[in-house]
Design a protein around this motif. Sequence first.
Motif, PDB file in Angstrom:
ATOM      1  N   CYS A 178       4.459  15.914  -5.012  1.00 53.30           N
ATOM      2  CA  CYS A 178       5.459  15.958  -3.949  1.00 53.30           C
ATOM      3  C   CYS A 178       6.445  14.828  -4.201  1.00 53.30           C
ATOM      4  N   ASP A 179       7.610  14.935  -3.619  1.00 54.11           N
ATOM      5  CA  ASP A 179       8.569  13.831  -3.626  1.00 54.11           C
ATOM      6  C   ASP A 179       8.408  13.033  -2.340  1.00 54.11           C
ATOM      7  N   PRO A 180       8.507  11.694  -2.377  1.00 55.15           N
ATOM      8  CA  PRO A 180       8.763  10.866  -3.562  1.00 55.15           C
ATOM      9  C   PRO A 180       7.496  10.341  -4.235  1.00 55.15           C
ATOM     10  N   TRP A 181       6.310  10.660  -3.702  1.00 59.12           N
ATOM     11  CA  TRP A 181       5.084   9.972  -4.087  1.00 59.12           C
ATOM     12  C   TRP A 181       4.545  10.422  -5.439  1.00 59.12           C
ATOM     13  N   MET A 182       4.774  11.687  -5.798  1.00 60.77           N
ATOM     14  CA  MET A 182       4.308  12.183  -7.092  1.00 60.77           C
ATOM     15  C   MET A 182       5.356  13.159  -7.619  1.00 60.77           C
ATOM     16  N   SER A 183       6.455  12.576  -8.090  1.00 63.67           N
ATOM     17  CA  SER A 183       7.589  13.364  -8.567  1.00 63.67           C
ATOM     18  C   SER A 183       7.281  13.999  -9.918  1.00 63.67           C
ATOM     19  N   GLY A 239       0.798  -1.212   0.000  1.00 66.54           N
ATOM     20  CA  GLY A 239       0.000   0.000   0.000  1.00 66.54           C
ATOM     21  C   GLY A 239       0.832   1.263   0.000  1.00 66.54           C
ATOM     22  N   VAL A 240       2.024   1.208   0.589  1.00 64.17           N
ATOM     23  CA  VAL A 240       2.887   2.386   0.653  1.00 64.17           C
ATOM     24  C   VAL A 240       3.889   2.417  -0.504  1.00 64.17           C
ATOM     25  N   HIS A 282       3.913  13.716   4.832  1.00 58.79           N
ATOM     26  CA  HIS A 282       4.873  12.608   4.793  1.00 58.79           C
ATOM     27  C   HIS A 282       5.610  12.616   3.458  1.00 58.79           C
ATOM     28  N   ILE A 283       6.433  13.642   3.250  1.00 63.15           N
ATOM     29  CA  ILE A 283       7.121  13.827   1.974  1.00 63.15           C
ATOM     30  C   ILE A 283       8.606  14.046   2.225  1.00 63.15           C
ATOM     31  N   MET A 299      -2.413  10.315   4.216  1.00 59.29           N
ATOM     32  CA  MET A 299      -1.319   9.365   4.350  1.00 59.29           C
ATOM     33  C   MET A 299      -0.957   8.825   2.962  1.00 59.29           C
ATOM     34  N   PRO A 300       0.334   8.539   2.709  1.00 62.74           N
ATOM     35  CA  PRO A 300       0.747   8.047   1.386  1.00 62.74           C
ATOM     36  C   PRO A 300       0.474   6.554   1.210  1.00 62.74           C
TER      37      PRO A 300
END
Length: 307
Positions: free
Chosen positions: A63-68, A25-26, A99-100, A283-284
Amino acid sequence: MLTRRRFLRFSGGFAAAGFSTASYGVGVEPLVRLQVADYQIRPRRWPAGLTLKIAAVADLHACDPWMSLAHIEEIVARTNALQPDIIVMLGDYVAGHRHITGRIEAPEWAAVLAGLKAPLGVHAILGNHDYWDDHIVQRAGRGPTAARRALEAVGIPVYENDTVRLSKDGHAFWVAGLGDQLAYVPARHFRPVNRIGVDDLTATLNKVTDDAPIILLAHEPDIAGRVPRRVSLQLSGHTHGGQVRLLGWSPVVPSRYGNRLAYGHAQMACDVIVSGGLGCSIMPVRIGVPPEIVQVTVSGDGSGVVS
């Protein structure tokens, strides 16, 4: 009989399964998976001669790292490859959680989104996080957000209670963009707020001057309860499909309608499609609702439009 050994074995297996699910999930679903959710709909009051292919991009949460920026570039390329007639962006371009590892400023993600191309253009609305992230606007209670300024700077129009009339194959239709319904929630912490939303559905629809069908862009789907039958299609985001979805059910949905407007195609006064979105909020984590680009093909049944 449940012996101590069997209990420990069961507990260990349960813990391992939980750890694997959390890791997926993460670390997998939010970052690696990207799908196209395809809908074929025939709304009431849509002319038979007009077939419209729409691509919708919702809830990037850059955002980094989830949506670079590299990931946004991939989304732009995948969206363009669908060859839609029109592209709509449904809000929440800024990060939706803390959480980025790195913040991506609005001019940076907007420059990548400028690569989106469609014959009938790219059209955007704002989401709640685009307002919530702008502390200057929250304190002032007015003014264009940084997200809006960034999009308009790269040539992408942003609609807040406004409309545009477009046409394809000799048939006209309207795109109506609603102001965000939760824009000033944070402002209540430091000043009186008479109304948290900047949405005005009545004023928006009053800008439609003929009988051509209407596509309503509304970040939060809940407005569907007030949308009149005059509207043919509503496109929304915000819910992320609940962000955790098990067997078609989401345990937590940011909508007063719960799972009815959590995700997918719903029928209310008009057809409503709620995107599962692309990024993460709070939450990511995404489980059972992979990031998606929405593709909607709208065609008519010959019943015409509302008079």
